[in-house]
Design a protein around this motif. Structure first.
Motif, PDB file in Angstrom:
ATOM      1  N   ASN A  51       0.850  -1.188   0.000  1.00 41.36           N
ATOM      2  CA  ASN A  51       0.000   0.000   0.000  1.00 41.36           C
ATOM      3  C   ASN A  51       0.887   1.239   0.000  1.00 41.36           C
ATOM      4  O   ASN A  51       1.917   1.275   0.693  1.00 41.36           O
ATOM      5  N   LEU A  52       0.475   2.246  -0.749  1.00 36.50           N
ATOM      6  CA  LEU A  52       1.165   3.531  -0.745  1.00 36.50           C
ATOM      7  C   LEU A  52       0.157   4.623  -0.397  1.00 36.50           C
ATOM      8  O   LEU A  52      -0.957   4.636  -0.930  1.00 36.50           O
ATOM      9  N   GLN A  53       0.573   5.526   0.499  1.00 41.06           N
ATOM     10  CA  GLN A  53      -0.303   6.631   0.883  1.00 41.06           C
ATOM     11  C   GLN A  53       0.503   7.919   0.921  1.00 41.06           C
ATOM     12  O   GLN A  53       1.592   7.969   1.505  1.00 41.06           O
ATOM     13  N   ALA A  54      -0.029   8.954   0.294  1.00 37.99           N
ATOM     14  CA  ALA A  54       0.573  10.288   0.343  1.00 37.99           C
ATOM     15  C   ALA A  54      -0.379  11.226   1.070  1.00 37.99           C
ATOM     16  O   ALA A  54      -1.568  11.285   0.737  1.00 37.99           O
ATOM     17  N   THR A  55       0.150  11.943   2.067  1.00 38.79           N
ATOM     18  CA  THR A  55      -0.651  12.870   2.861  1.00 38.79           C
ATOM     19  C   THR A  55      -0.045  14.262   2.773  1.00 38.79           C
ATOM     20  O   THR A  55       1.133  14.456   3.091  1.00 38.79           O
ATOM     21  N   TRP A  56      -0.845  15.211   2.331  1.00 33.54           N
ATOM     22  CA  TRP A  56      -0.408  16.600   2.195  1.00 33.54           C
ATOM     23  C   TRP A  56      -1.076  17.430   3.269  1.00 33.54           C
ATOM     24  O   TRP A  56      -2.294  17.381   3.442  1.00 33.54           O
ATOM     25  N   GLU A  57      -0.274  18.218   4.018  1.00 32.35           N
ATOM     26  CA  GLU A  57      -0.778  19.073   5.081  1.00 32.35           C
ATOM     27  C   GLU A  57      -0.506  20.529   4.720  1.00 32.35           C
ATOM     28  O   GLU A  57       0.527  21.083   5.075  1.00 32.35           O
ATOM     29  N   PRO A  58      -1.435  21.171   4.029  1.00 33.71           N
ATOM     30  CA  PRO A  58      -1.206  22.563   3.624  1.00 33.71           C
ATOM     31  C   PRO A  58      -1.255  23.544   4.787  1.00 33.71           C
ATOM     32  O   PRO A  58      -0.719  24.651   4.698  1.00 33.71           O
ATOM     33  N   ALA A  59      -1.945  23.163   5.874  1.00 30.03           N
ATOM     34  CA  ALA A  59      -2.047  24.023   7.053  1.00 30.03           C
ATOM     35  C   ALA A  59      -2.207  23.134   8.276  1.00 30.03           C
ATOM     36  O   ALA A  59      -2.548  21.945   8.165  1.00 30.03           O
ATOM     37  N   ALA A  60      -1.955  23.713   9.441  1.00 33.89           N
ATOM     38  CA  ALA A  60      -2.080  22.945  10.675  1.00 33.89           C
ATOM     39  C   ALA A  60      -3.506  22.433  10.827  1.00 33.89           C
ATOM     40  O   ALA A  60      -4.472  23.194  10.729  1.00 33.89           O
ATOM     41  N   GLY A  61      -3.649  21.131  11.034  1.00 35.65           N
ATOM     42  CA  GLY A  61      -4.957  20.539  11.243  1.00 35.65           C
ATOM     43  C   GLY A  61      -5.716  20.222   9.975  1.00 35.65           C
ATOM     44  O   GLY A  61      -6.855  19.746  10.047  1.00 35.65           O
ATOM     45  N   VAL A  62      -5.122  20.443   8.800  1.00 37.68           N
ATOM     46  CA  VAL A  62      -5.781  20.150   7.522  1.00 37.68           C
ATOM     47  C   VAL A  62      -4.877  19.227   6.718  1.00 37.68           C
ATOM     48  O   VAL A  62      -3.683  19.508   6.551  1.00 37.68           O
ATOM     49  N   SER A  63      -5.426  18.132   6.229  1.00 29.70           N
ATOM     50  CA  SER A  63      -4.632  17.213   5.416  1.00 29.70           C
ATOM     51  C   SER A  63      -5.519  16.556   4.372  1.00 29.70           C
ATOM     52  O   SER A  63      -6.707  16.313   4.598  1.00 29.70           O
ATOM     53  N   ALA A  64      -4.929  16.291   3.223  1.00 31.50           N
ATOM     54  CA  ALA A  64      -5.573  15.524   2.162  1.00 31.50           C
ATOM     55  C   ALA A  64      -4.708  14.304   1.895  1.00 31.50           C
ATOM     56  O   ALA A  64      -3.474  14.383   1.915  1.00 31.50           O
ATOM     57  N   TYR A  65      -5.350  13.173   1.663  1.00 34.01           N
ATOM     58  CA  TYR A  65      -4.574  11.949   1.473  1.00 34.01           C
ATOM     59  C   TYR A  65      -5.095  11.150   0.287  1.00 34.01           C
ATOM     60  O   TYR A  65      -6.279  11.184  -0.052  1.00 34.01           O
ATOM     61  N   ALA A  66      -4.168  10.456  -0.350  1.00 34.40           N
ATOM     62  CA  ALA A  66      -4.486   9.542  -1.453  1.00 34.40           C
ATOM     63  C   ALA A  66      -3.782   8.225  -1.160  1.00 34.40           C
ATOM     64  O   ALA A  66      -2.570   8.204  -0.919  1.00 34.40           O
ATOM     65  N   THR A  67      -4.538   7.160  -1.160  1.00 35.90           N
ATOM     66  CA  THR A  67      -4.006   5.843  -0.818  1.00 35.90           C
ATOM     67  C   THR A  67      -4.269   4.878  -1.964  1.00 35.90           C
ATOM     68  O   THR A  67      -5.393   4.795  -2.467  1.00 35.90           O
ATOM     69  N   VAL A  68      -3.236   4.174  -2.367  1.00 35.17           N
ATOM     70  CA  VAL A  68      -3.395   3.076  -3.317  1.00 35.17           C
ATOM     71  C   VAL A  68      -3.222   1.789  -2.529  1.00 35.17           C
ATOM     72  O   VAL A  68      -2.119   1.456  -2.090  1.00 35.17           O
ATOM     73  N   LYS A  69      -4.317   1.073  -2.328  1.00 38.57           N
ATOM     74  CA  LYS A  69      -4.268  -0.200  -1.624  1.00 38.57           C
ATOM     75  C   LYS A  69      -3.990  -1.318  -2.619  1.00 38.57           C
ATOM     76  O   LYS A  69      -4.532  -1.320  -3.722  1.00 38.57           O
ATOM     77  N   ASN A  70      -3.150  -2.255  -2.197  1.00 38.51           N
ATOM     78  CA  ASN A  70      -2.838  -3.418  -3.035  1.00 38.51           C
ATOM     79  C   ASN A  70      -2.281  -2.949  -4.382  1.00 38.51           C
ATOM     80  O   ASN A  70      -2.850  -3.218  -5.447  1.00 38.51           O
ATOM     81  N   VAL A  71      -1.158  -2.225  -4.318  1.00 37.50           N
ATOM     82  CA  VAL A  71      -0.559  -1.613  -5.504  1.00 37.50           C
ATOM     83  C   VAL A  71      -0.320  -2.637  -6.603  1.00 37.50           C
ATOM     84  O   VAL A  71      -0.535  -2.374  -7.790  1.00 37.50           O
ATOM     85  N   GLY A  72       0.110  -3.846  -6.231  1.00 39.73           N
ATOM     86  CA  GLY A  72       0.411  -4.874  -7.217  1.00 39.73           C
ATOM     87  C   GLY A  72      -0.793  -5.592  -7.772  1.00 39.73           C
ATOM     88  O   GLY A  72      -0.635  -6.526  -8.577  1.00 39.73           O
ATOM     89  N   ASP A  73      -2.008  -5.190  -7.375  1.00 45.30           N
ATOM     90  CA  ASP A  73      -3.253  -5.786  -7.871  1.00 45.30           C
ATOM     91  C   ASP A  73      -3.285  -7.296  -7.620  1.00 45.30           C
ATOM     92  O   ASP A  73      -3.755  -8.076  -8.449  1.00 45.30           O
TER      93      ASP A  73
END
Length: 726
Positions: free
Chosen positions: A662-684
């Motif tokens: 699994n790969l997950q990227a989390t972006w925190e543009p400000a304190a207490g705010v985050s957006a995340y994108a997760t690819v589960k089971n990358v290898g399918d």
């Protein structure tokens, strides 16, 4: 006499009625090179809190001389004191110096009282809530997939019921506690794990091996204690919304309030997935269509800054369906179109109160679980109620710390299966006592015993003995011996008895299962300046007697249940290591467990079904400027023995080795705010259809139990989290 007694009680209760005289300590915690850290701040013999993402803290303390202590992984404990007047606010800032020995979270599961990991003679594995967020899990069972020694077993490939295995043992051998309360019970161990929202979890405390001395029946193979968030330390409000590429949408919310004498938390979660997914082409849904709503409320009262009582309420409602695409609600329970429909309703109440007598605490809980299920044209209706009370007294004198208590567990269970001709009522009183003796600065010994009385089985004793030896400052050895017992609710715990076409045969009156376990843990901290590495090596051996083992092999059309005429064994070795780098934003954990889980009925050992021979897990996190944090979590699962089927439905009786990433990227543009994108089971990675004879689901050969790996392949999760205030 009555007047004197009333006066004495009034005097004893008087401190609880007087207004608390408190002040406030605020400040910042930073490392010696100026980095803000998420440390624990605690008033000695008083309340605690955590710093926010900028290293700031706020702590309410009793008026007078306050001693404040700060701990953080990899740094020496810092301590300072100040005189705090009533209503006054005092500022104390801390600067932490690197030191590898301070690897010391607080746990309660091993000894039923707050103890630091380094001081506990019982080995406790701690998994933080932040760690569980690295893979965007939607339930407790999914969260533990990347914890060393734990494994999520999917028990049905159609409706996706699941359980938690510890060291390869069946899911019902794992006792799941909520804030130390054993209220999950047999029905919830199969149908209720998805109702525990990971966003509520402060940390998981995991004990491997029998723990019946403290926690009674169902703690045969180990304990997972879910510690929920403390309202005082949680954000004032938070929101988490996400959606997967397979059509599941989740919204979570929480709000807290904190006053001088009370604090509270209210949260809820809604999950909805209505997309029919059939990637393996067997005509059945690979992922159940699910609608789930859960609510959670927690309140706490304090006196002079210390908790004195609290109440927790949790409600959970879920509907899930698995089957063929043409199924509708009009087909519930019919033989026209095959579908499995499960409706779960659950309510939990938990309360805790510290009595005026020093060291005495009263715990109580109640859980109601209602199950309405249809597996094709087979109906399964069940309800279970569990009431639990525990009066605990802890104290100490000299080198001894004792804990003793009385418990009363009431359980009512009824279903419409052949195994339950009449509703079951059980009242189980118990007594436990243990003593922890700090013999020297390097030796600690803990011994305890529990006695429970069962109406059908009489008196059951469960002793345990633990010892901790610290020959060097960086080296700790722990040895544990313990016993466990379990009284079985057969049909709630073995999903294969409810689904598929096999007929169930119970050959005898089933006696309670028993277990005896020995384990050895070596903990080594390796100094690397401010980046210490911690290594854990565990050896374990558990022997089970009176094992109730389903026999799928004697007759492919039957599941035969009996007490094992022989014994079962779970033994192996586990290695874990973790390290946080401070000057570079990198942290990782990794672990692997090799296990031999087998049964011997006199003809030699035979491997347990669905128990991998080895399993490795890892998690690596790195924070880039921005800041963007990338998490890579994964697992390696070794081969396991699988059920056998007759021609023409034969399948391999040994599963292949596979990995999941699994790969997950989390972006925190400000304190207490985050957006995340997760690819589960990358290898399918997904196994072929786990169903036997899916083209004839009402036939004698149909079976849903052949699950050794992921059923669905790659999926994408997009989400956003917002949290404000603390």
């Amino acid at each position: 006499m009555k007047t004197r007694l009333a006066s004495a009680l009034a005097l004893a209760a008087m401190p609880a009625l007087l207004p608390a005289q408190t002040g406030t300590v605020v400040g910042e915690v930073r490392t010696s090179d100026g980095v803000a850290v998420g440390a624990e701040v605690r008033a000695v013999d008083g309340p605690r809190t955590l710093t926010d993402d900028r290293g700031r803290y706020r702590l309410q303390v009793a008026a007078g001389a306050a001693v404040i202590r700060v701990t953080f992984l990899g740094y020496a404990t810092a301590q300072s004191s100040a005189e705090v007047g009533s209503g006054e606010t005092v500022r104390i800032d801390f600067e932490l110096e690197p030191r590898a020995m301070e690897l010391d979270p607080v746990v309660v599961t091993g000894t039923m009282r707050e103890t630091r990991v380094s001081a506990s003679p019982v080995k406790v594995d701690v998994v933080s809530g932040r760690y569980l967020q690295r893979s965007a899990a939607s339930s407790l069972a999914e969260s533990i997939r990347y914890v060393n020694g734990l494994y999520e077993q999917v028990d049905c490939a159609v409706c996706y019921t699941n359980s938690i295995r510890i060291n390869g043992m069946d899911g019902p051998y794992t006792a799941v506690l909520i804030d130390g309360m054993p209220i999950m019970g047999a029905l919830a161990s199969v149908y209720g794990l998805n109702g525990i929202d990971p966003s509520l979890i402060e940390q998981l405390e995991i004990l491997k091996g029998p723990q019946s001395t403290l926690y009674g029946t169902e703690a045969l193979g180990g304990v997972v204690n879910v510690i929920t968030k403390d309202p005082r330390f949680a954000p004032r409000w938070s929101l988490d919304a996400s959606r997967t590429s397979l059509g599941e949408a989740t919204v979570r919310f929480a709000a807290t309030a904190d006053g001088d004498g009370a604090s509270g938390l209210l949260s809820g979660a809604v999950l909805h997935g209505d997309r029919f997914v059939d990637e393996n082409g067997d005509g059945f849904s690979d992922l159940p269509l699910t609608t789930r709503v859960s609510l959670f409320g927690k309140g706490e009262l304090r006196r002079e800054g210390r908790p004195v009582g609290g109440l927790t309420v949790k409600a959970y409602r879920e509907e899930r369906f698995g089957g063929v695409a043409s199924w509708t609600r009009d087909d519930v329970g019919s033989s026209r179109v095959y579908g499995e429909f499960i409706r779960t309703s659950r309510v939990e109440l938990m309360g805790r109160w510290r009595l005026p007598v020093e060291g005495v605490r009263l715990d109580a809980s109640y859980a109601y679980h209602d199950q309405e299920s249809y597996y094709g044209d087979q109906r399964y209706l069940a309800d279970q109620q569990i009431g639990f009370g525990r009066l605990v007294w802890s104290g100490g004198a000299g080198a001894h710390q004792w804990l003793t208590g009385l418990t009363l567990r009431a359980r009512a269970y009824d279903d419409d299966t052949p195994a339950t001709a009449t509703a079951e009522r059980r009242l189980i009183p118990g007594l436990f006592v243990e003593d922890e003796w700090r013999a020297t600065d390097r030796w600690t010994v803990l011994g305890g015993v529990r006695a429970d009385h069962h109406g059908d089985h009489g008196l059951i004793l469960s002793p345990r003995l633990s010892a901790k030896w610290q020959p060097l400052e960086a080296t700790t050895l722990r040895a544990n011996a313990g016993t466990g017992f379990r009284v079985v609710n057969l049909f709630t715990e073995d999903h294969a008895a409810l689904t598929g076409a096999r007929r169930v045969v119970i050959e005898e009156a089933l006696a309670p299962e028993r277990s005896v376990s020995l384990s050895l843990n070596v903990n080594q901290v390796i100094e690397m300046g401010p980046n210490p590495m911690m290594i854990d090596l565990d050896l374990f051996h558990t022997r089970f007697g009176n094992r109730i083992r389903p026999d799928y092999e004697t007759d492919p059309n039957l599941i035969v249940y009996r007490n094992l005429d022989g014994h079962s064994v779970s033994r192996g070795v586990s290695l874990s290591l973790n390290q946080n780098f401070l000057r570079i934003p990198l942290r990782y954990t990794a672990g692997i467990t090799f296990q031999d889980v087998h049964t011997d009925e006199g003809a030699g050992p035979e491997r347990e079904l669905f128990a991998p021979e080895y399993r490795g897990v890892w998690s690596i996190s790195y924070t880039f400027p921005g800041p963007v944090t990338v998490d890579w979590t994964g697992s390696l699962t070794g081969p396991m023995r699988m059920p056998s089927y007759p021609e023409p439905f034969t399948r391999p009786t040994r599963s292949p080795v596979y990995t999941v990433h699994n790969l997950q990227a989390t972006w925190e543009p400000a304190a207490g705010v985050s957006a995340y994108a997760t690819v589960k089971n990358v290898g399918d990675m997904a196994q072929a259809s786990p169903l036997i004879a899916p083209d004839d689901p009402f036939g004698e050969a149909f079976d849903t139990n052949y699950v050794w790996g992921p059923i669905v392949g790659r999926q994408l999760v997009l989400g956003v989290r917002v949290a404000r205030g603390r």
